[in-house]
Every structure is written in C-alpha cells, then in structure tokens.
Design an enzyme around this catalytic site. Structure first.
Site, PDB file in Angstrom:
ATOM      1  N   HIS A   1      -0.511   0.163 -10.235  1.00  0.00           N
ATOM      2  CA  HIS A   1      -1.172  -0.785  -9.333  1.00  0.00           C
ATOM      3  C   HIS A   1      -1.738  -1.985 -10.118  1.00  0.00           C
ATOM      4  O   HIS A   1      -2.943  -2.239 -10.126  1.00  0.00           O
ATOM      5  CB  HIS A   1      -2.288  -0.100  -8.546  1.00  0.00           C
ATOM      6  CG  HIS A   1      -2.629  -0.828  -7.271  1.00  0.00           C
ATOM      7  ND1 HIS A   1      -3.187  -0.206  -6.175  1.00  0.00           N
ATOM      8  CD2 HIS A   1      -2.502  -2.140  -6.914  1.00  0.00           C
ATOM      9  CE1 HIS A   1      -3.381  -1.085  -5.204  1.00  0.00           C
ATOM     10  NE2 HIS A   1      -2.981  -2.276  -5.637  1.00  0.00           N
TER      11      HIS A   1
ATOM     12  N   ARG B   1       0.856  -1.182   0.000  1.00  0.00           N
ATOM     13  CA  ARG B   1       0.000   0.000   0.000  1.00  0.00           C
ATOM     14  C   ARG B   1       0.891   1.231   0.000  1.00  0.00           C
ATOM     15  O   ARG B   1       1.910   1.284   0.681  1.00  0.00           O
ATOM     16  CB  ARG B   1      -0.909   0.021   1.235  1.00  0.00           C
ATOM     17  CG  ARG B   1      -2.105  -0.906   1.134  1.00  0.00           C
ATOM     18  CD  ARG B   1      -3.095  -0.414   0.087  1.00  0.00           C
ATOM     19  NE  ARG B   1      -4.319  -1.205   0.050  1.00  0.00           N
ATOM     20  CZ  ARG B   1      -4.520  -2.230  -0.770  1.00  0.00           C
ATOM     21  NH1 ARG B   1      -3.547  -2.595  -1.609  1.00  0.00           N
ATOM     22  NH2 ARG B   1      -5.661  -2.890  -0.768  1.00  0.00           N
TER      23      ARG B   1
ATOM     24  N   GLU C   1      -3.068   7.354  -4.877  1.00  0.00           N
ATOM     25  CA  GLU C   1      -3.389   6.846  -6.216  1.00  0.00           C
ATOM     26  C   GLU C   1      -4.883   6.998  -6.523  1.00  0.00           C
ATOM     27  O   GLU C   1      -5.711   6.943  -5.615  1.00  0.00           O
ATOM     28  CB  GLU C   1      -2.957   5.389  -6.339  1.00  0.00           C
ATOM     29  CG  GLU C   1      -3.583   4.415  -5.372  1.00  0.00           C
ATOM     30  CD  GLU C   1      -2.987   3.016  -5.512  1.00  0.00           C
ATOM     31  OE1 GLU C   1      -3.789   2.093  -5.713  1.00  0.00           O
ATOM     32  OE2 GLU C   1      -1.757   2.856  -5.403  1.00  0.00           O
TER      33      GLU C   1
END
Length: 318
Positions: free
Chosen positions: A279, A232, A261
């Site tokens: 991601h 994360r 993000e």
C-alpha cells in the site's frame, strides 16, 4: 473564548500536528493513560476529529456529541460512516487531488511490473540464476496493444488513462455514470471485463463496492487477463482472485491493497503470478505532507468560516 478542541485518536503525519499548533488544543488520545476517561470528560468540548484511519461510526460519534467536523487523511474514507455523520450535521472531509499523480504513477509502475514480470526477473538475477541457468524466460505478455478497462474514472482514473495512452493501450471504463470523455463507456462491469484484457481498479471501498470484482468478473477477464488494484482491497474478492490466479482463469495480478491489510492472504505470497506492494500508492514525503496540510486547511477553514474545503459527497450542503 478558548481554542477549539481537536481529537486525534491515533498518530498521524507530523504535518497535521505541526499545522494545527497554536490554532487549537489537540488531544492525542493514544498518549492518554485512560482514553475512555478523557473522552467522557471532554465529550462536550471536542468539536473536531483529525483521523488517519480510525473507525468513525454512530457509536464513536455518540461519545463526542459536540463534534462538527471529521477531517480524514486520504482519499478513501470507508472507515468513516459519512452518512451517519451527515445525519448528525457532522461534516466529513478527505484529501483528494493532492495524491492523484502519485497514485497514478504507482498504478502505471505496478502495471508494467505485472505485465513484464519485472519483480520476478529481479529475483531471478539476485538468486544467481542468470549466470547459472541463462536468460530469464520470455514473458508471455506485453504492454503493446493491451486493452485497459478502468473501473472508476475519477481524478486518479483519468490520470492513469493519460499515462497509459502513450504506451499504446486503448482505454475503456465503467463508472456509476457516463462521463464527457472520448473513452468507450460500459454500463456494467461485466461487459467491460469481457471486452478488455487488463482491469484497473480505482474506485472507493465500502459496502456498495465490496467484492464488486468477483469470480464472474475474473472469468470474464479471461486467461490473458491482468488485474491491477490501487483502490481498496475490499473491492476484490481475494479468495476468488487466489483461485483465478492458481487455475489460470486470469494471467496475473498486481496489488497495492488487500482485504485485511496489513495482513495479506498467505496464498498470494506464494503465487508466482502475483505482484504485491505494501500500500505505497501515495507514499512519498512530498505527497503525504501535502495530504497532511490539506487536513489542516480543512479544519482551519472550518474554525474560521464554518465551511470545509473538500467535503465528501455525503457532506455536501452541510
């Protein structure tokens, strides 16, 4: 007795809606012209939530007091206040296991890309510089003999360790508690960072891990150090990382996740020693389908037997 009512606040992988079809009434909240009115009208009927990232906290749960399970898509569940849910008797589930190998493969690929500057070399070729200026400069770093420290030796961390040892990397780790493995254990992250030259971040997000990787840790990693984050973005102090990359405090970083993000720190976009991915750790059709199926299986098992297949730790015993 009618079918159970499931709330889906935002769009999710198609496997979720397909798998629930015929087993429940699914409220697709984003399709409603007045979502607040729908929640108010159905507050005592909604017994479950299927979510892919909606913030679920006390305030949200107040609006659906009959809910008894929140089934989340993904391993990380820092968007859900699982402790608050547990106090209300609401079970939270995630989707561990089915994406471990995919994320570990991505982590290894990102490590290779970062150490050997493979994206930079590709851009060099595409820009015509190979023909114009000659061979791409030799990279300073190599995979051979690197010392990898894994922050979080869970399922994914172990899968990463299994993949890197054939490359000749040594492995050590820091965890909340020591595990029954052969890798050296470090009781603090700072001690681990001082003893390795590559730090792989694979721990959950949330308040307890926010900015765990900070300026002090990056300085301990050293000028040959490489940071890889597939966990994360909140675990890493992004401004401290930018400063460390710019000043040469560490050599390079490979990131699949970011603090805010999909917004990425603008300085990261310009730094030549940062390798950035949007991601994509688990982003394949087979893996995302398996994750969606596990969301469905958790809900259906709950409706049939009152138990969840993969409850998060805060929900154990509910």
């Amino acid at each position: 007795m009618g079918q159970p009512v499931v709330l889906m606040p935002k769009p999710m992988h198609a496997a979720v809606a397909e798998g629930l079809s015929g087993h429940c009434e699914l409220i697709r909240l984003w399709e409603e012209s007045d979502p607040d009115a729908v929640l108010a009208a159905r507050r005592d009927e909604i017994v479950a939530v299927a979510t892919g990232g909606t913030t679920i906290d006390d305030a949200f749960l107040d609006r659906i007091p009959a809910a008894r399970i929140v089934a989340s898509f993904g391993v990380g569940y820092d968007h859900i206040d699982a402790a608050a849910a547990a106090r209300r008797g609401v079970v939270v589930t995630n989707t561990p296991g089915v994406l471990d190998d995919e994320v570990a493969d991505t982590a290894l690929g990102l490590l290779l890309m970062t150490v050997r500057e493979l994206p930079q070399a590709e851009r060099y070729l595409r820009a015509g510089k190979w023909q114009q200026d000659g061979a791409y400069p030799l990279t300073k770093a190599t995979m051979q003999g690197r010392r990898l420290g894994i922050l979080g030796l869970g399922r994914i961390g172990q899968a990463i360790a299994d993949r890197v040892t054939p490359f000749g990397l040594s492995v050590a780790y820091h965890n909340r508690s020591q595990k029954d493995v052969d890798y050296p254990y470090y009781p603090t992250l700072l001690e681990l960072a001082r003893d390795v030259d590559t730090l792989m971040v694979v721990i959950p997000g949330g308040d307890s891990t926010r900015h765990l990787v900070n300026a002090e840790i990056l300085e301990a990693l050293g000028p040959d150090g490489i940071l890889i984050n597939v966990a994360r973005g909140s675990v890493v102090d992004e401004q401290a990382l930018v400063d460390a990359l710019r000043s040469g405090t560490i050599a390079a970083a490979g990131l699949d996740v970011f603090e805010h993000e999909p917004k990425v720190h603008p300085d990261l976009l310009t730094l030549p020693n940062a390798v950035l991915l949007p991601h994509v750790g688990s982003a394949t059709i087979p893996t995302r389908t398996a994750m969606g199926n596990l969301v469905v299986e958790n809900l259906l098992n709950w409706f049939a037997y009152g138990t969840a297949l993969t409850p998060v730790p805060e929900s154990q015993g509910l």
